[in-house]
Scaffold this motif. Structure first.
Motif, PDB file in Angstrom:
ATOM      1  N   CYS A  72       2.246  -1.981   2.794  1.00  0.00           N
ATOM      2  CA  CYS A  72       3.643  -1.990   3.253  1.00  0.00           C
ATOM      3  C   CYS A  72       4.600  -2.278   2.098  1.00  0.00           C
ATOM      4  CB  CYS A  72       3.825  -3.023   4.366  1.00  0.00           C
ATOM      5  SG  CYS A  72       2.982  -2.594   5.903  1.00  0.00           S
ATOM      6  N   ALA A  73       4.211  -3.201   1.211  1.00  0.00           N
ATOM      7  CA  ALA A  73       5.044  -3.502   0.043  1.00  0.00           C
ATOM      8  C   ALA A  73       5.200  -2.262  -0.834  1.00  0.00           C
ATOM      9  CB  ALA A  73       4.417  -4.645  -0.754  1.00  0.00           C
ATOM     10  N   SER A  74       4.097  -1.540  -1.048  1.00  0.00           N
ATOM     11  CA  SER A  74       4.145  -0.305  -1.849  1.00  0.00           C
ATOM     12  C   SER A  74       5.063   0.717  -1.205  1.00  0.00           C
ATOM     13  CB  SER A  74       2.735   0.278  -1.988  1.00  0.00           C
ATOM     14  OG  SER A  74       1.869  -0.634  -2.616  1.00  0.00           O
ATOM     15  N   THR A  75       4.973   0.820   0.130  1.00  0.00           N
ATOM     16  CA  THR A  75       5.789   1.794   0.864  1.00  0.00           C
ATOM     17  C   THR A  75       7.274   1.469   0.727  1.00  0.00           C
ATOM     18  OG1 THR A  75       3.991   2.137   2.443  1.00  0.00           O
ATOM     19  CG2 THR A  75       6.192   2.809   3.146  1.00  0.00           C
ATOM     20  N   ILE A  76       7.629   0.189   0.855  1.00  0.00           N
ATOM     21  CA  ILE A  76       9.033  -0.226   0.743  1.00  0.00           C
ATOM     22  C   ILE A  76       9.604   0.150  -0.622  1.00  0.00           C
ATOM     23  CG2 ILE A  76      10.546  -2.255   0.545  1.00  0.00           C
ATOM     24  CD1 ILE A  76       8.734  -3.584   2.706  1.00  0.00           C
ATOM     25  N   LEU A  77       8.896  -0.246  -1.686  1.00  0.00           N
ATOM     26  CA  LEU A  77       9.423  -0.005  -3.031  1.00  0.00           C
ATOM     27  C   LEU A  77       9.429   1.483  -3.364  1.00  0.00           C
ATOM     28  CD1 LEU A  77      10.633  -1.435  -5.414  1.00  0.00           C
ATOM     29  CD2 LEU A  77       8.322  -1.808  -6.334  1.00  0.00           C
ATOM     30  N   ASP A  89       5.469   6.982  -8.727  1.00  0.00           N
ATOM     31  CA  ASP A  89       4.222   7.223  -7.999  1.00  0.00           C
ATOM     32  C   ASP A  89       3.695   5.883  -7.492  1.00  0.00           C
ATOM     33  OD1 ASP A  89       3.442  10.093  -8.108  1.00  0.00           O
ATOM     34  OD2 ASP A  89       3.586   9.771 -10.281  1.00  0.00           O
ATOM     35  N   VAL A  90       2.720   5.966  -6.587  1.00  0.00           N
ATOM     36  CA  VAL A  90       2.065   4.764  -6.047  1.00  0.00           C
ATOM     37  C   VAL A  90       0.583   4.820  -6.372  1.00  0.00           C
ATOM     38  CG1 VAL A  90       1.442   3.499  -3.957  1.00  0.00           C
ATOM     39  CG2 VAL A  90       3.713   4.487  -4.160  1.00  0.00           C
ATOM     40  N   PHE A  91       0.040   3.687  -6.779  1.00  0.00           N
ATOM     41  CA  PHE A  91      -1.404   3.569  -6.975  1.00  0.00           C
ATOM     42  C   PHE A  91      -1.914   2.392  -6.148  1.00  0.00           C
ATOM     43  CE2 PHE A  91      -5.101   1.671  -9.118  1.00  0.00           C
ATOM     44  CZ  PHE A  91      -5.957   2.765  -9.142  1.00  0.00           C
ATOM     45  N   ILE A  92      -2.902   2.665  -5.303  1.00  0.00           N
ATOM     46  CA  ILE A  92      -3.586   1.615  -4.538  1.00  0.00           C
ATOM     47  C   ILE A  92      -5.032   1.591  -5.028  1.00  0.00           C
ATOM     48  CG2 ILE A  92      -4.258   0.755  -2.264  1.00  0.00           C
ATOM     49  CD1 ILE A  92      -1.277   0.892  -2.467  1.00  0.00           C
ATOM     50  N   ARG A 259      -5.724  -1.363  12.130  1.00  0.00           N
ATOM     51  CA  ARG A 259      -5.832   0.056  11.783  1.00  0.00           C
ATOM     52  C   ARG A 259      -5.330   0.324  10.368  1.00  0.00           C
ATOM     53  NH1 ARG A 259      -5.755  -0.017  17.248  1.00  0.00           N
ATOM     54  NH2 ARG A 259      -6.920   1.651  18.288  1.00  0.00           N
ATOM     55  N   LEU A 260      -4.216  -0.309  10.001  1.00  0.00           N
ATOM     56  CA  LEU A 260      -3.697  -0.113   8.653  1.00  0.00           C
ATOM     57  C   LEU A 260      -4.636  -0.716   7.609  1.00  0.00           C
ATOM     58  CD1 LEU A 260       0.144  -0.778   9.100  1.00  0.00           C
ATOM     59  CD2 LEU A 260      -1.145   1.336   9.432  1.00  0.00           C
ATOM     60  N   VAL A 272      -2.969   5.463   3.853  1.00  0.00           N
ATOM     61  CA  VAL A 272      -2.049   4.785   4.765  1.00  0.00           C
ATOM     62  C   VAL A 272      -0.619   4.871   4.233  1.00  0.00           C
ATOM     63  CG1 VAL A 272      -1.573   2.685   6.060  1.00  0.00           C
ATOM     64  CG2 VAL A 272      -3.915   3.221   5.408  1.00  0.00           C
ATOM     65  N   VAL A 273      -0.455   4.727   2.912  1.00  0.00           N
ATOM     66  CA  VAL A 273       0.868   4.921   2.323  1.00  0.00           C
ATOM     67  C   VAL A 273       1.344   6.346   2.612  1.00  0.00           C
ATOM     68  CG1 VAL A 273       2.213   4.944   0.183  1.00  0.00           C
ATOM     69  CG2 VAL A 273       0.425   3.224   0.506  1.00  0.00           C
TER      70      VAL A 273
END
Length: 761
Positions: A72-77, A89-92, A259-260, A272-273
């Motif tokens: 969720c933090a990654s999604t917000i930013l 970009d996002v990396f998980i 689920r997330l 999920v992101v």
């Protein structure tokens, strides 16, 4: 709507006694109650650096944790940076390939795949001292945003973590997504940040941070935003899939967050992101199916893991102050298993599994009185990796260090605690109610206290009751019961077969319950759910047949000689034994009260504080009030002494001497029930069983009671006796998976071939 119920007002005042508390602000939080983001250490400098990166079109990589909070933090930013056309970009990290946090493997991957100029972490990085140095040497600028506890050394870069500036900021309980939200507020102002309250509320409830102060503002306003329909399309899609018309903190905790989290546990959380930022319904459907598939996998692995844990706990030494288990678990579910065992046994728990690299990776959970993070942070010399907070940690060690780790861990726990800290007090409740309070009006008042969660738990209510009408919900849901009060109010009781007779009895009891709204066929109803029973005056007259059934059942298992007669003590003075064993330790002794004569005897010994309607998993001293008595070794795995107050047969309880020292009176009680041994009654019972072989039951005793109702004139005790003879002769088998009887092909045998037949006759 105003809070007018004095009991709820008093409950809140007591809960927050000694802490700053404004009732109006608590009930009606507003955006004005949010703190100034610029008071977070390093946030103004982080804002400046990110704005420079945006203006210069530098490549920004948001690096987030693989749990719900990190996602969720990654999604917000990401959503904010994308909205201002940043090159982002996002990396998980992959739990299995990269491990937790910023690892060397992860650095290699992000360098080869993304080559970022600026890396901004969310929900992780506070302990990544060496990794940050490596990134800097490779020309990557780093900003850490986190909410976990720092160690003695902090990474040499900008670090935004409320735990580093509690006095200046005024609150250190934000989750990772909360810190990301404050970063957005610093970057673009409060109104921009408020756009992301929906996703931040899910993370705030899901990460089990305290739902007080700023977190309550985020959670309450965020849930309101979702329920108004002004939320991400992905969240609305998820609610539709889960058939949620409105969202509560309960729905977030038990329906959405698992689920997330599932993708990060089973595979890769990045999907999920992708789901959360998506707007196309067709793509949302595809991505939801992937998430739901991972969730199904998760549930399967949890089931397997629970079976392994149950087996391991059979050998658990209750003298140890912690529970450390290593086994072949799926790495993604060890935290779930640790949480379950910690709650069940009320002891710090770490579940370890072996990784592909040969290390042992553990996930730990603790109890309120023991700071597990502080303990393990002082064991650095034997750790390969470590992180977390007071109540939850992740740890990695070498297999050869396991026993040493266990020894030192236990020693450090005992330095700051005593075994009294591990006692479970299930008798506490918050507010006494009358049955008239089971109304939508009272529920509406209770709703004003939402959202519930950590540090703002839903109140537990208590009502007084005597005898209740208790029925199974349905043939299919046979493990669960509807309990009807004297005024015909319904209370739902889950998995409560072992306490159903106490609920039916005339014993005076306080029922600890939870109240909730239930929507069914468009109508709103009050749902009352049983949490437990506080027994006061015991009256179990009229339930003697349950006790006799249990006696027959225990005799059946005890006729097979377990060669444990050294652990089987016949006593002339049971009262003396009870007092001695209960005074030896707070753990290890259970006294079984299963008929009215026992109840009268035990009531005179002033042992009310020990009364319980079920044994404790942690083996703490208990006076078990149950007409069914004991009929399963698993119920008493962690008890060293089992004291029975009467018996109907010689060596009736020998079965239990396999795992404990058994004490029972020398004298035999004369039962009030007769058992017939003639062939005619056995034929009748066998035909009865055949005719109703599809009946579902919790065990053989439950099945005997159900068959007695079908027969009309054969007692449950007689049916059970016949059934056990048939089982011994291999004519029948009780299937514990299907919870029903199976008719077996068998050769004709005489009833006198049966040991239980001969013994009882």
């Amino acid at each position: 709507m105003k809070l007018t119920d004095n009991r709820l007002i008093e409950f809140l005042q007591k809960k927050f006694e000694g802490k700053p508390f404004d009732l109006e602000a608590f009930l009606n939080p507003s955006e004005n109650d949010l703190h100034n983001p610029n008071k977070l250490k390093d946030l103004p400098e982080a804002v400046k650096k990110i704005k420079e990166a945006i203006s210069q079109n530098k490549h920004i990589l948001v690096y987030g944790d693989y749990d719900c909070d990190g996602i969720c933090a990654s999604t917000i930013l990401f959503l904010y940076l994308k909205s201002v056309n940043a090159n982002v970009d996002v990396f998980i990290p992959n739990r299995f390939e990269n491990g937790y946090g910023i690892s060397i493997d992860a650095i290699e991957e992000i360098q080869s795949c993304y080559s970022p100029d600026l890396l901004v972490t969310v929900d992780l990085g506070i302990t990544a001292v060496e990794e940050v140095e490596i990134l800097k040497q490779e020309g990557v600028d780093v900003i850490i945003t986190d909410h976990h506890l720092p160690l003695s050394e902090i990474p040499d870069c900008l670090v935004v973590d409320p735990k580093l500036c509690v006095e200046d900021y005024g609150f250190d309980g934000l989750c990772g997504a909360g810190v990301a939200l404050k970063l957005v507020e610093g970057l673009a102002g409060r109104q921009e940040a408020l756009k992301y309250l929906d996703i931040c509320a899910i993370a705030t409830v899901g990460d089990i941070v305290p739902l007080v102060n700023e977190n309550r503002v985020i959670a309450k306003l965020g849930i309101n935003k979702i329920n108004s329909g002004n939320c991400l399309k992905s969240i609305k899609f998820l609610m539709d899939k889960l058939e949620l018309k409105t969202l509560s903190s309960y729905d977030i905790s038990f329906k959405i967050v698992p689920r997330l989290n599932a993708c990060g546990r089973m595979d890769n959380a990045f999907k999920v992101v992708d789901f959360l930022v998506e707007t196309d319904p067709k793509i949302l459907e595809q991505k939801y199916l992937e998430i739901d598939g991972d969730n199904s996998l998760r549930l399967g692995f949890i089931d397997k893991g629970n079976k392994i844990i149950d087996k391991a706990m059979e050998k658990y030494d209750q003298a140890e102050p912690s529970i450390l288990v290593k086994g072949s678990f799926h790495e993604g579910i060890i935290g779930i298993l640790a949480s379950k065992i910690c709650h069940e046994y009320n002891k710090p728990t770490i579940i370890f599994t072996e990784t592909e690299s040969g290390t042992l990776k553990g996930s730990g959970r603790s109890i309120d009185k023991i700071d597990i993070h502080k303990i393990i942070s002082n064991m650095q010399d034997m750790l390969e990796n470590f992180g977390g907070h007071k109540m939850a940690v992740g740890v990695e060690i070498l297999p050869e260090n396991f026993e040493k780790f266990k020894q030192i861990f236990n020693e450090k726990i005992l330095e700051i605690s005593s075994f009294k800290d591990f006692l479970i007090d299930e008798k506490q409740y918050d507010i006494m109610l009358e049955e008239e309070d089971f109304s939508n009006g009272f529920i509406s008042q209770l709703d004003l206290l939402e959202p519930f969660g950590c540090d703002n738990e839903k109140p537990i209510f208590a009502i007084k009751q005597k005898a209740m009408n208790v029925v199974q919900i349905s043939e299919k849901a046979f493990k669960h019961y509807r309990c009807f009060t004297a005024k015909n109010n319904q209370i739902t009781s889950f998995n409560s077969y072992l306490i159903s007779d106490i609920l039916r009895s005339e014993s005076e009891k306080l029922l600890r319950v939870e109240l909730a709204k239930n929507y069914y066929q468009g109508q709103e109803k009050t749902n009352v759910i049983l949490h437990g029973i506080n027994l006061e005056n015991i009256n179990i007259c009229g339930l003697e047949e349950q006790d006799f059934k249990s006696a027959i059942f225990n005799k059946y298992y005890s006729i097979f000689d377990f060669n444990n007669k050294d652990n089987y003590k016949l006593c002339d003075d049971i009262e003396k034994v009870i007092k001695e064993k209960l005074s030896e330790s707070d753990f290890g002794t259970i006294v079984v009260v299963s008929n009215s004569s026992d109840a009268n005897f035990i009531s005179e010994l002033d042992l009310q504080k020990y009364y319980s309607s079920k044994p404790f998993s942690n083996g703490q001293n208990t006076v078990l009030i149950s007409p069914l008595g004991l009929n399963n070794l698993k119920q008493v795995n962690n008890y060293k002494n089992i004291i029975f107050l009467h018996k109907h047969f010689e060596n009736e309880h020998l079965y239990f001497s396999q795992s404990a020292t058994v004490f029972e009176p020398s004298k035999i009680s004369i039962p009030k029930f007769e058992l017939k041994s003639d062939r005619e009654v056995f034929v009748r019972v066998y035909n009865l069983i055949k005719n109703f072989a599809e009946l579902k039951a919790n065990d053989e005793l439950d099945l005997a009671s159900k068959l007695a109702l079908k027969s009309g004139d054969i007692s449950a005790s007689q049916i059970l006796f016949c059934m056990l003879v048939f089982m011994e002769l291999n004519f029948l088998e009780f299937d514990t998976v299907l919870n029903s009887i199976k008719i077996l092909p068998a050769k004709k045998m005489e009833l006198t071939s049966s040991l239980i037949y001969k013994e009882v006759k």
